[in-house]
Design a protein around this motif. Structure first.
Motif, mmCIF file in Angstrom:
data_model
loop_
_atom_site.group_PDB
_atom_site.id
_atom_site.type_symbol
_atom_site.label_atom_id
_atom_site.label_comp_id
_atom_site.label_asym_id
_atom_site.label_seq_id
_atom_site.Cartn_x
_atom_site.Cartn_y
_atom_site.Cartn_z
ATOM 1 N N ALA A 173 26.986 40.159 56.007
ATOM 2 C CA ALA A 173 27.684 41.277 55.354
ATOM 3 C C ALA A 173 28.942 40.760 54.648
ATOM 4 O O ALA A 173 29.246 41.140 53.510
ATOM 5 C CB ALA A 173 28.040 42.342 56.377
ATOM 6 N N GLY A 174 29.649 39.866 55.336
ATOM 7 C CA GLY A 174 30.869 39.299 54.743
ATOM 8 C C GLY A 174 30.551 38.473 53.506
ATOM 9 O O GLY A 174 31.303 38.470 52.517
ATOM 10 N N ARG A 175 29.408 37.782 53.546
ATOM 11 C CA ARG A 175 29.006 36.970 52.394
ATOM 12 C C ARG A 175 28.769 37.877 51.191
ATOM 13 O O ARG A 175 29.232 37.606 50.087
ATOM 14 C CB ARG A 175 27.730 36.201 52.753
ATOM 15 N N ARG A 176 28.089 38.983 51.448
ATOM 16 C CA ARG A 176 27.840 39.914 50.332
ATOM 17 C C ARG A 176 29.147 40.493 49.805
ATOM 18 O O ARG A 176 29.298 40.697 48.599
ATOM 19 C CB ARG A 176 26.885 41.027 50.783
ATOM 20 N N ALA A 177 30.099 40.740 50.694
ATOM 21 C CA ALA A 177 31.399 41.267 50.245
ATOM 22 C C ALA A 177 32.073 40.238 49.325
ATOM 23 O O ALA A 177 32.651 40.594 48.289
ATOM 24 C CB ALA A 177 32.285 41.580 51.439
ATOM 25 N N LEU A 178 31.968 38.962 49.685
ATOM 26 C CA LEU A 178 32.576 37.928 48.830
ATOM 27 C C LEU A 178 31.809 37.775 47.526
ATOM 28 O O LEU A 178 32.406 37.510 46.471
ATOM 29 C CB LEU A 178 32.641 36.593 49.560
ATOM 30 N N TRP A 179 30.495 37.957 47.567
ATOM 31 C CA TRP A 179 29.720 37.903 46.319
ATOM 32 C C TRP A 179 30.234 38.975 45.366
ATOM 33 O O TRP A 179 30.366 38.737 44.163
ATOM 34 C CB TRP A 179 28.227 38.126 46.585
ATOM 35 N N ASP A 180 30.540 40.157 45.922
ATOM 36 C CA ASP A 180 31.079 41.231 45.070
ATOM 37 C C ASP A 180 32.405 40.790 44.438
ATOM 38 O O ASP A 180 32.665 41.063 43.265
ATOM 39 C CB ASP A 180 31.304 42.513 45.884
ATOM 40 N N VAL A 181 33.221 40.089 45.239
ATOM 41 C CA VAL A 181 34.512 39.613 44.712
ATOM 42 C C VAL A 181 34.282 38.630 43.569
ATOM 43 O O VAL A 181 34.883 38.743 42.486
ATOM 44 C CB VAL A 181 35.344 38.938 45.841
ATOM 45 N N PHE A 182 33.380 37.667 43.782
ATOM 46 C CA PHE A 182 33.119 36.667 42.735
ATOM 47 C C PHE A 182 32.471 37.315 41.507
ATOM 48 O O PHE A 182 32.774 36.938 40.376
ATOM 49 C CB PHE A 182 32.228 35.532 43.264
ATOM 50 N N GLU A 183 31.606 38.277 41.764
ATOM 51 C CA GLU A 183 30.945 38.956 40.645
ATOM 52 C C GLU A 183 31.966 39.702 39.796
ATOM 53 O O GLU A 183 31.916 39.675 38.564
ATOM 54 C CB GLU A 183 29.894 39.931 41.182
ATOM 55 N N ALA A 184 32.920 40.355 40.462
ATOM 56 C CA ALA A 184 33.964 41.084 39.727
ATOM 57 C C ALA A 184 34.807 40.107 38.904
ATOM 58 O O ALA A 184 35.169 40.392 37.753
ATOM 59 C CB ALA A 184 34.840 41.864 40.707
ATOM 60 N N LEU A 185 35.088 38.947 39.492
ATOM 61 C CA LEU A 185 35.861 37.934 38.747
ATOM 62 C C LEU A 185 35.088 37.483 37.508
ATOM 63 O O LEU A 185 35.645 37.361 36.419
ATOM 64 C CB LEU A 185 36.128 36.702 39.632
ATOM 65 N N ALA A 186 33.792 37.231 37.712
ATOM 66 C CA ALA A 186 32.960 36.782 36.591
ATOM 67 C C ALA A 186 32.899 37.866 35.515
ATOM 68 O O ALA A 186 33.008 37.567 34.319
ATOM 69 C CB ALA A 186 31.559 36.434 37.085
ATOM 70 N N ASP A 187 32.760 39.114 35.943
ATOM 71 C CA ASP A 187 32.711 40.218 34.970
ATOM 72 C C ASP A 187 34.012 40.287 34.179
ATOM 73 O O ASP A 187 34.026 40.705 33.020
ATOM 74 C CB ASP A 187 32.467 41.559 35.682
ATOM 75 N N ALA A 188 35.112 39.898 34.837
ATOM 76 C CA ALA A 188 36.417 39.949 34.150
ATOM 77 C C ALA A 188 36.642 38.706 33.288
ATOM 78 O O ALA A 188 37.701 38.558 32.681
ATOM 79 C CB ALA A 188 37.530 40.099 35.181
ATOM 80 N N GLY A 189 35.662 37.769 33.267
ATOM 81 C CA GLY A 189 35.759 36.625 32.360
ATOM 82 C C GLY A 189 36.179 35.318 32.996
ATOM 83 O O GLY A 189 36.356 34.308 32.306
ATOM 84 N N THR A 190 36.342 35.298 34.322
ATOM 85 C CA THR A 190 36.720 34.048 34.997
ATOM 86 C C THR A 190 35.543 33.069 34.953
ATOM 87 O O THR A 190 34.401 33.456 35.195
ATOM 88 C CB THR A 190 37.077 34.321 36.482
ATOM 89 N N THR A 191 35.838 31.823 34.644
ATOM 90 C CA THR A 191 34.820 30.775 34.716
ATOM 91 C C THR A 191 34.759 30.307 36.176
ATOM 92 O O THR A 191 35.799 29.999 36.757
ATOM 93 C CB THR A 191 35.208 29.584 33.811
ATOM 94 N N VAL A 192 33.572 30.271 36.738
ATOM 95 C CA VAL A 192 33.463 29.924 38.164
ATOM 96 C C VAL A 192 32.531 28.723 38.322
ATOM 97 O O VAL A 192 31.411 28.723 37.790
ATOM 98 C CB VAL A 192 32.931 31.109 38.994
ATOM 99 N N PHE A 193 33.011 27.714 39.036
ATOM 100 C CA PHE A 193 32.197 26.543 39.387
ATOM 101 C C PHE A 193 32.040 26.575 40.905
ATOM 102 O O PHE A 193 33.013 26.415 41.646
ATOM 103 C CB PHE A 193 32.894 25.258 38.940
ATOM 104 N N LEU A 194 30.803 26.806 41.321
ATOM 105 C CA LEU A 194 30.524 27.085 42.727
ATOM 106 C C LEU A 194 29.587 26.023 43.275
ATOM 107 O O LEU A 194 28.611 25.660 42.620
ATOM 108 C CB LEU A 194 29.841 28.460 42.760
ATOM 109 N N THR A 195 29.886 25.494 44.461
ATOM 110 C CA THR A 195 28.839 24.704 45.119
ATOM 111 C C THR A 195 28.378 25.490 46.338
ATOM 112 O O THR A 195 29.185 26.145 47.000
ATOM 113 C CB THR A 195 29.304 23.302 45.571
#
Ligand SMILES: Nc1ncnc2c1ncn2[C@@H]1O[C@H](COP(=O)(O)OP(=O)(O)OP(=O)(O)O)[C@@H](O)[C@H]1O
Length: 305
Positions: free
Chosen positions: A161-183
């Protein structure tokens, strides 16, 4: 626009251990790029080179158009794999500390709420659970509202559940235009978040593409798994190729709407079975195939660009 993150024929070694063996990639502004690959493939080393923590033995790296290390730190967020903040501070104090390093910073309380840390913001870091620690670190890496965010295995140790909550955070960042490099080692995470995925194996970027491109090129076929003691020969004449794997017989390339026909054909042949389950390939299949045998790509002479 020039790519935000560039690696051009990068080599890096630790003594005799070759960690990166000629890696090239480019990540565009606003893109989410996920790097996947087995333990020891070189993912953390590549992240270190791209963020200026290590200088490659050879090749060129650039970040926001400059050598890493010279880019404006206000524009970068970094969550290293082995980040361990001072143990005696609370999440509230820690994130406030990182926010205090920048002129323009996010509200620490809001950040901690976003990563799901509400109940434990005043507990000392040393007393937090593994997942709470990681969430706190994610919040700290976002304190400066970065334009480019590097996160090395951000959700390791976090419950589903916590992982999905963080996915929402990263998704919102990406939607706002942040470039994300994830491993990540979680294929579902890469599939959900990434515009493009790169698979690193033995220090080489074996394949790069959108999750859909990689699955189409290397994922294999959809199949119907038949739980049966019957020999694959008993399936002769049903109109599909079959193979035995993992204790089941797989009927290959069966479309979902043809499952009933296959079941009827098995009945007609007297093939007894306990269960049928249909699978379509996903990124995990790509990973298992390419990480196990990176030569497949060369053999096919097909690298998805
Ligand atoms: N500080 C170091 N000193 C010596 N060898 C190292 C060091 N860091 C990494 N290596 C070696 O370099 C190779 C690449 O390691 P790296 O940590 O980049 O892989 P990784 O893909 O991030 O692995 P993991 O998925 O386990 O985090 C491995 O063989 C590793 O043992």
């Amino acid at each position: 626009m020039a790519p935000v993150i560039v690696a051009d024929d990068v080599y890096e070694s630790y003594g005799d251990t070759v960690a990166l063996d000629g890696v090239s990639l480019a990540v565009e502004a606003g893109e989410v790029f996920a790097l996947i690959g087995p333990n020891g493939a070189g993912k953390t080393t590549l992240t270190r080179c791209l963020t200026g923590t290590r200088t490659p033995d050879d090749g060129r790296v650039s970040l926001l158009g400059e050598p890493p290390g010279e880019s404006a730190r206000e524009r970068l967020g970094l969550l290293p794999q082995d980040f361990t903040p001072p143990e005696r501070l609370t999440p509230r104090e820690l994130v406030a500390y990182y926010a205090g390093l920048y002129d323009d910073a996010r509200d620490p309380a809001a950040l901690l709420r976003e990563v799901g840390m509400d109940p434990a913001v005043d507990t000392r870091y040393e007393s937090l659970s593994g997942g709470e620690k990681r969430r706190t670190c994610v919040a700290a890496s976002l304190a400066n509202e970065p334009d480019v965010l590097f996160v090395d295995e951000p959700t390791t140790g976090i419950d589903p559940a916590g992982r999905r909550a963080l996915w929402d955070v990263f998704e919102a960042l990406a939607d706002a235009g942040t470039t994300v490099f994830l491993t990540t080692h979680y294929m579902a995470e890469a599939e959900r978040l990434a515009d493009r995925v790169g698979l690193l194996a033995d220090g080489e970027l074996v394949a790069t593409g959108t999750p859909e491109e990689l699955v189409a090129a290397y994922g294999g076929t959809q199949y119907l798994a038949v739980e049966t003691a019957a020999d694959p020969d008993a399936f002769d004449g049903i109109g599909y190729d079959v193979e035995r794997a993992d204790g089941e017989v797989r009927v290959l390339d069966v479309a979902p709407e043809a499952i009933g026909d296959v079941a009827a054909a098995l009945d007609a042949r007297g093939v007894a079975f306990d269960a049928l389950s249909w699978s379509e390939p996903d990124l995990e299949d790509v990973y298992l195939r390419l990480a196990d045998d990176p030569g497949v790509v060369e053999a096919d002479e097909e690298v998805v660009a």
